[in-house]
Design an enzyme around this catalytic site. Structure first.
Site, PDB file in Angstrom:
ATOM      1  N   ARG A  81      -8.235   8.082  30.257  1.00  0.00           N
ATOM      2  CA  ARG A  81      -7.296   8.606  30.949  1.00  0.00           C
ATOM      3  C   ARG A  81      -7.511   9.799  32.214  1.00  0.00           C
ATOM      4  NH1 ARG A  81      -4.809  11.871  27.913  1.00  0.00           N
ATOM      5  NH2 ARG A  81      -6.054  11.472  26.273  1.00  0.00           N
ATOM      6  N   TYR A 220      -7.300   1.329  33.788  1.00  0.00           N
ATOM      7  CA  TYR A 220      -7.651   1.770  32.017  1.00  0.00           C
ATOM      8  C   TYR A 220      -6.708   1.959  31.432  1.00  0.00           C
ATOM      9  CZ  TYR A 220     -10.831   2.487  28.197  1.00  0.00           C
ATOM     10  OH  TYR A 220     -11.337   2.290  27.030  1.00  0.00           O
ATOM     11  N   GLY A 221      -6.627   1.610  30.054  1.00  0.00           N
ATOM     12  CA  GLY A 221      -5.618   1.963  28.958  1.00  0.00           C
ATOM     13  C   GLY A 221      -4.546   2.716  29.446  1.00  0.00           C
ATOM     14  N   GLY A 222      -4.368   3.899  28.965  1.00  0.00           N
ATOM     15  CA  GLY A 222      -3.217   4.944  29.098  1.00  0.00           C
ATOM     16  C   GLY A 222      -3.088   5.119  30.761  1.00  0.00           C
ATOM     17  N   LYS A 229       1.281   5.514  26.665  1.00  0.00           N
ATOM     18  CA  LYS A 229       1.417   6.907  26.874  1.00  0.00           C
ATOM     19  C   LYS A 229       2.498   7.335  27.838  1.00  0.00           C
ATOM     20  CE  LYS A 229      -1.596   8.408  23.890  1.00  0.00           C
ATOM     21  NZ  LYS A 229      -2.491   7.389  23.415  1.00  0.00           N
ATOM     22  N   HIS A 249       3.155  11.686  19.234  1.00  0.00           N
ATOM     23  CA  HIS A 249       1.800  11.278  19.290  1.00  0.00           C
ATOM     24  C   HIS A 249       1.230  10.969  17.930  1.00  0.00           C
ATOM     25  CE1 HIS A 249      -2.654  11.580  20.943  1.00  0.00           C
ATOM     26  NE2 HIS A 249      -2.337  10.145  20.771  1.00  0.00           N
ATOM     27  N   SER A 271      -6.195  12.724  20.897  1.00  0.00           N
ATOM     28  CA  SER A 271      -6.742  11.775  21.135  1.00  0.00           C
ATOM     29  C   SER A 271      -8.462  11.640  20.801  1.00  0.00           C
ATOM     30  CB  SER A 271      -6.943  11.303  22.923  1.00  0.00           C
ATOM     31  OG  SER A 271      -5.513  11.433  23.042  1.00  0.00           O
ATOM     32  N   SER A 272      -8.666  10.606  20.010  1.00  0.00           N
ATOM     33  CA  SER A 272     -10.077  10.433  19.384  1.00  0.00           C
ATOM     34  C   SER A 272     -10.214  11.281  18.194  1.00  0.00           C
ATOM     35  CB  SER A 272     -11.186  10.604  20.515  1.00  0.00           C
ATOM     36  OG  SER A 272     -12.322   9.700  20.214  1.00  0.00           O
ATOM     37  N   CYS A 273      -9.186  11.806  17.648  1.00  0.00           N
ATOM     38  CA  CYS A 273      -9.435  12.607  16.516  1.00  0.00           C
ATOM     39  C   CYS A 273      -9.050  11.987  15.073  1.00  0.00           C
ATOM     40  CB  CYS A 273      -8.567  14.141  16.879  1.00  0.00           C
ATOM     41  SG  CYS A 273      -9.590  15.055  17.918  1.00  0.00           S
ATOM     42  N   THR A 276      -5.970   6.487  14.387  1.00  0.00           N
ATOM     43  CA  THR A 276      -6.098   5.121  13.975  1.00  0.00           C
ATOM     44  C   THR A 276      -6.893   4.900  12.577  1.00  0.00           C
ATOM     45  OG1 THR A 276      -6.056   4.562  16.107  1.00  0.00           O
ATOM     46  CG2 THR A 276      -6.976   2.661  14.409  1.00  0.00           C
ATOM     47  N   ASP A 296      -0.474   5.259  16.916  1.00  0.00           N
ATOM     48  CA  ASP A 296      -0.695   5.985  17.998  1.00  0.00           C
ATOM     49  C   ASP A 296       0.434   6.935  18.224  1.00  0.00           C
ATOM     50  OD1 ASP A 296      -2.536   6.939  19.872  1.00  0.00           O
ATOM     51  OD2 ASP A 296      -1.458   6.067  21.381  1.00  0.00           O
ATOM     52  N   ASN A 387     -15.537   5.996  24.752  1.00  0.00           N
ATOM     53  CA  ASN A 387     -13.898   5.776  24.748  1.00  0.00           C
ATOM     54  C   ASN A 387     -13.918   4.595  24.895  1.00  0.00           C
ATOM     55  OD1 ASN A 387     -11.313   6.342  24.673  1.00  0.00           O
ATOM     56  ND2 ASN A 387     -11.184   6.230  26.888  1.00  0.00           N
ATOM     57  N   ARG A 389     -12.900   0.607  23.539  1.00  0.00           N
ATOM     58  CA  ARG A 389     -11.482   0.279  22.779  1.00  0.00           C
ATOM     59  C   ARG A 389     -11.642  -1.110  22.410  1.00  0.00           C
ATOM     60  NH1 ARG A 389      -7.883   4.780  21.872  1.00  0.00           N
ATOM     61  NH2 ARG A 389      -8.963   6.796  22.996  1.00  0.00           N
ATOM     62  N   ARG A 420      -9.795  18.797  15.699  1.00  0.00           N
ATOM     63  CA  ARG A 420     -11.249  18.657  15.430  1.00  0.00           C
ATOM     64  C   ARG A 420     -11.840  20.037  15.778  1.00  0.00           C
ATOM     65  NH1 ARG A 420     -15.125  14.208  16.447  1.00  0.00           N
ATOM     66  NH2 ARG A 420     -13.529  12.844  16.703  1.00  0.00           N
ATOM     67  N   PHE A 515     -12.776   9.919   6.345  1.00  0.00           N
ATOM     68  CA  PHE A 515     -12.436   8.324   6.192  1.00  0.00           C
ATOM     69  C   PHE A 515     -11.754   8.016   4.882  1.00  0.00           C
ATOM     70  CE2 PHE A 515     -16.018   8.587   9.312  1.00  0.00           C
ATOM     71  CZ  PHE A 515     -15.150   8.366  10.335  1.00  0.00           C
ATOM     72  N   ASN A 518     -10.444  10.748   2.741  1.00  0.00           N
ATOM     73  CA  ASN A 518      -9.052  11.666   3.094  1.00  0.00           C
ATOM     74  C   ASN A 518      -7.688  11.160   2.277  1.00  0.00           C
ATOM     75  OD1 ASN A 518     -10.619  12.889   5.119  1.00  0.00           O
ATOM     76  ND2 ASN A 518     -10.010  11.352   6.696  1.00  0.00           N
TER      77      ASN A 518
HETATM   78  P1  GTP Z   1      -6.921   7.744  20.093  1.00  0.00           P
HETATM   79  O1  GTP Z   1      -6.693   6.182  19.797  1.00  0.00           O
HETATM   80  O2  GTP Z   1      -7.628   8.254  21.241  1.00  0.00           O
HETATM   81  O3  GTP Z   1      -5.620   8.610  20.148  1.00  0.00           O
HETATM   82  O4  GTP Z   1      -7.756   8.323  18.860  1.00  0.00           O
HETATM   83  P2  GTP Z   1      -7.318   8.369  17.264  1.00  0.00           P
HETATM   84  O5  GTP Z   1      -6.752   9.576  16.946  1.00  0.00           O
HETATM   85  O6  GTP Z   1      -6.775   7.275  16.786  1.00  0.00           O
HETATM   86  O7  GTP Z   1      -8.871   8.635  16.642  1.00  0.00           O
HETATM   87  P3  GTP Z   1      -9.635   7.327  15.893  1.00  0.00           P
HETATM   88  O8  GTP Z   1      -9.202   7.145  14.417  1.00  0.00           O
HETATM   89  O9  GTP Z   1      -9.844   6.376  16.624  1.00  0.00           O
HETATM   90  O10 GTP Z   1     -10.993   8.304  15.503  1.00  0.00           O
HETATM   91  C1  GTP Z   1     -11.914   8.901  16.562  1.00  0.00           C
HETATM   92  C2  GTP Z   1     -13.114   8.879  16.331  1.00  0.00           C
HETATM   93  O11 GTP Z   1     -13.372   9.860  15.315  1.00  0.00           O
HETATM   94  C3  GTP Z   1     -13.787   7.581  15.786  1.00  0.00           C
HETATM   95  O12 GTP Z   1     -15.200   7.766  16.260  1.00  0.00           O
HETATM   96  C4  GTP Z   1     -14.001   7.948  14.356  1.00  0.00           C
HETATM   97  O13 GTP Z   1     -15.031   7.382  13.655  1.00  0.00           O
HETATM   98  C5  GTP Z   1     -13.802   9.420  14.016  1.00  0.00           C
HETATM   99  N1  GTP Z   1     -13.201   9.678  12.821  1.00  0.00           N
HETATM  100  C6  GTP Z   1     -12.146   9.564  12.412  1.00  0.00           C
HETATM  101  N2  GTP Z   1     -11.579   9.931  11.266  1.00  0.00           N
HETATM  102  C7  GTP Z   1     -12.575  10.590  10.858  1.00  0.00           C
HETATM  103  C8  GTP Z   1     -12.909  11.482   9.626  1.00  0.00           C
HETATM  104  O14 GTP Z   1     -12.073  11.644   8.607  1.00  0.00           O
HETATM  105  N3  GTP Z   1     -14.302  12.109   9.565  1.00  0.00           N
HETATM  106  C9  GTP Z   1     -15.044  12.045  10.762  1.00  0.00           C
HETATM  107  N4  GTP Z   1     -16.092  12.821  10.401  1.00  0.00           N
HETATM  108  N5  GTP Z   1     -14.911  11.107  11.818  1.00  0.00           N
HETATM  109  C10 GTP Z   1     -13.648  10.695  11.801  1.00  0.00           C
HETATM  110  C1  SPV Z   2      -5.412   8.216  24.021  1.00  0.00           C
HETATM  111  O1  SPV Z   2      -6.250   8.766  24.863  1.00  0.00           O
HETATM  112  O2  SPV Z   2      -4.864   9.018  23.241  1.00  0.00           O
HETATM  113  C2  SPV Z   2      -5.346   6.826  23.774  1.00  0.00           C
HETATM  114  C3  SPV Z   2      -6.012   5.980  24.707  1.00  0.00           C
HETATM  115  O3  SPV Z   2      -4.868   6.350  22.712  1.00  0.00           O
HETATM  116  S1  SPV Z   2      -5.043   5.950  26.060  1.00  0.00           S
HETATM  117  O4  SPV Z   2      -4.213   4.539  25.960  1.00  0.00           O
HETATM  118  O5  SPV Z   2      -6.030   5.674  27.167  1.00  0.00           O
HETATM  119  O6  SPV Z   2      -4.381   6.921  26.175  1.00  0.00           O
HETATM  120 MN    MN Z   3      -6.089   5.606  18.053  1.00  0.00          MN
END
Ligand code: GTP
Ligand code: SPV
Ligand code: MN
Length: 606
Positions: A81, A220-222, A229, A249, A271-273, A276, A296, A387, A389, A420, A515, A518
């Site tokens: 994004r 790309y994506g979003g 989004k 979100h 995002s990425s925290c 999923t 999401d 990033n 996917r 994070r 993971f 949790n």
């Molecule tokens: P978006 O799709 O971008 O919105 O991200 P998301 O919030 O769905 O994050 P996702 O679950 O894909 O995790 C993002 C990154 O964090 C990945 O590389 C995971 O492996 C890592 N991760 C997820 N959960 C944990 C956790 O509990 N501990 C650690 N250390 N890393 C984690």
């Molecule tokens: C995010 O960035 O929170 C995503 C990927 O889930 S995107 O669809 O590119 O927004």
């Molecule tokens: Mn996700």
């Protein structure tokens, strides 16, 4: 049409009599001048045709090892994004607020109209009707995306309820969000195409008053799958403000205790925290079961019983690939093994499978990287973009809850916010009230990730993980959260928790294994709701006593749990000026209730 307008093949074979839709499609075709127009029906035949075409064009590589699945690599400059190119074009700049880029809607439209002029030359213009949320909803949220990217059409097949079903719900005069997308790469006659067309000039624009989306330059994506989004958060947040609901979100999961008691939980992490991964969690504590409803986005509204119900508007997962493996997220791996998926910017194996960092313990000896370069065990570079996917249907996830497609949604017991943070923020905190929970969400902070272009690892405030997705003023949004809490009995409202899976020790290690583990935190939260778990009353909220967490079967290095749960007044005092700075940025519209919470925190810290 006037006699002088050349006819564009396909333009007049529309499977609808919806006048506003027909007029918009005709007007867009005349502006963008594609070679042909295709109305998408969302059928398996259409998917087969598109994916064959993408393979023939060299954009997709069909995978040998996963059925009906494809690998592709984007342009290296189009991988995430683009927050600095994302605009909220409200009539009044005040309505976009201090956290969004704003441009006058008329100015933006005339700028983008010039970019769109002739931009689909040599390409096909696709018209994709789609529905966000179940097609059976009483008041379905419909949209139509116009795009010149086959990759986008194929991805929309997975991510949304796309095609004939949505068009049928639209009827002759139903409301829809027009979402216009172009990669911005017209072709001259005879010019060879590239595998990932895009343009250095990018605009991701939203017109909240007229509920329109205009996107240009990115595939790309979003930036390009406009139901996600752009519609389900930025435009929907404005609808939600006006209509009294919440567009968030958030993941949605179902947790069943060994006694068979069911609780539904939503969670907002930037995002990425970890959304999923939490949504698909495989519990490590015996007898507990997690099922997933969404990873999401959650739309939440009050039911007749006064409880808050959540629906996932999406139809697929667009998940971060790196870090996804059999140990961390086995349910995602099982989902992907079913096939029917698109992988973007991961590595390709010699035998026709995908690979990425964390996919398996040992990488194959040779790979083709996302940059389409040879990679061997001696190589230092990453095989996959951080990033990168996978795009895969929710319905084929083995732990998808049967009620995931229920238009009524599911009643939410708890809301988790999380970020994070390497320090300061404990593993889990329970808020004292809806207002205090809103404060925790409003002041959520997180290190930036590769999900958006820009620097990675910079701590920023990200209210409810919505900073890049707010369609209006951040202060009004926070007030909307406060007001939402006043619309129900306190006892009926979800309890709000704040988590941090990413706190690190002095040596840089994660203090908590995360993971599947949790699940222990989820269990504590449910036990708190049911009044059976212990907690310490700290200045920032209720934090588990170390023995209140179920740690059976878990070996942690000595001192790690204490460090993960620690509330250090020194660190929190250092947080106060940062929160003040954030509130100053929002300005006069910070709800007074949240200023009260900040003063309360200051007093408690002494
Ligand atoms: P978006 O799709 O971008 O919105 O991200 P998301 O919030 O769905 O994050 P996702 O679950 O894909 O995790 C993002 C990154 O964090 C990945 O590389 C995971 O492996 C890592 N991760 C997820 N959960 C944990 C956790 O509990 N501990 C650690 N250390 N890393 C984690
Ligand atoms: C995010 O960035 O929170 C995503 C990927 O889930 S995107 O669809 O590119 O927004
Ligand atoms: Mn996700």
């Amino acid at each position: 049409m006037t006699a002088s307008t050349p006819t564009i093949p396909g333009l007049d074979s529309a499977p609808t009599t919806h006048q506003r839709l027909l007029a918009w499609v005709r007007e867009t075709a005349q502006l963008t001048t594609p070679d042909r127009v295709v109305w998408c029906d969302g059928s398996p035949e259409e998917w087969a045709r598109l994916t064959d075409q993408l393979v023939a064009a060299g954009t997709f590589v069909r995978l040998e090892k996963k059925p009906n699945s494809f690998w592709c690599a984007s342009d290296p400059a189009d991988v995430a994004r683009v927050e600095d190119r994302t605009f909220i074009c409200s009539q009044d700049p005040e309505d976009a607020g201090p956290t969004n880029n704003w441009m006058d809607p008329q100015v933006m439209k005339s700028t983008m109209t010039e970019l769109y002029r002739g931009c689909m030359r040599g390409r096909t213009m696709y018209v994709i009707p789609f529905c966000m949320g179940p097609l059976t909803a009483e008041n379905p949220k419909l949209g139509v995306e116009i795009t010149d990217s086959e990759y986008v059409v194929a991805s929309m097949h997975i991510m949304t309820r796309a095609g004939a079903g949505a068009l049928a719900r639209l009827g002759d005069d139903g409301a829809f969000v027009p979402a216009l997308h172009s990669v911005g790469a017209p072709l001259q006659p005879g010019q060879d195409d590239v595998t990932w067309p895009c343009n250095d000039t990018k605009y991701i624009s939203h017109f909240p008053e007229t509920r329109e989306i205009w996107s240009y330059g990115s595939g790309y994506g979003g930036n390009a799958l406009l139901g996600k989004k752009c519609y389900s958060l930025r435009i929907a947040s404005v609808m939600a403000r006006d209509e009294g609901w919440l567009a968030e979100h958030m993941l949605i999961l179902k947790l069943t205790s060994p006694a068979g008691k069911v609780h539904y939980i939503t969670g907002a992490f930037p995002s990425s925290c970890g959304k999923t991964n939490l949504a698909m969690l495989q519990p490590t504590i015996p007898g507990w079961k997690v099922e997933t409803l969404g990873d999401d986005i959650a739309w939440m509204r009050f039911g007749d019983d006064g409880r808050l119900y959540a629906v996932n508007p999406e139809f697929g997962f667009f998940g971060v690939a790196p870090g996804t493996g059999w140990k961390t997220n086995p349910n995602a791996m099982r989902t992907l093994h079913q096939g029917n998926s698109i992988f973007t910017n991961v590595a390709l194996t010699d035998d026709g499978d995908v690979w990425w960092e964390g996919y398996s313990e040992a990488p194959p000896e040779h790979l083709t990287t996302w940059r389409q370069q040879d990679w061997t065990l001696a190589s230092d570079d990453l095989t996959s973009h951080p990033n990168s996917r996978y795009c895969t249907p929710i319905s084929q996830c083995p732990i998808t809850a049967p009620e995931w497609d229920n238009p009524e949604g599911v009643p939410i017991s708890a809301i988790f916010f999380g970020g994070r943070r390497a320090s300061t923020v404990p593993l889990v905190t329970e808020s004292r009230s809806w207002q205090h929970g809103t404060f925790l969400g409003a002041t959520l902070s997180s290190e930036t990730t590769a999900a958006a272009t820009g620097k990675v690892g910079v701590v920023r405030r990200d209210p409810m993980a919505m900073l890049p997705f707010l369609g209006y003023h951040a202060g009004d949004y926070l007030q909307h959260w406060i007001d939402t809490g006043k619309r129900a009995d306190t006892a009926q409202l979800p309890k709000i928790f704040y988590v941090n899976w990413f706190r690190r020790g002095e040596d840089g290690r994660f203090l908590w294994p995360g993971f599947g583990e949790n699940s222990r935190v989820l269990k504590w939260a449910i036990d708190r709701i049911e009044g059976t778990a212990a907690a310490v009353d700290t200045p920032i909220g209720y934090v588990p006593t170390p023995d209140a967490l179920d740690l059976e079967g878990l070996e942690l290095p000595a001192g790690d749990l204490q460090a993960a749960l620690a509330v250090e007044p020194r660190e929190w005092k250092a947080e106060l000026p940062l929160i003040e700075e954030w509130f100053a940025k929002i300005g006069d519209k910070v709800p007074s209730a949240l200023r009260d919470e900040l003063e309360d925190l200051r007093l408690r810290l002494g």
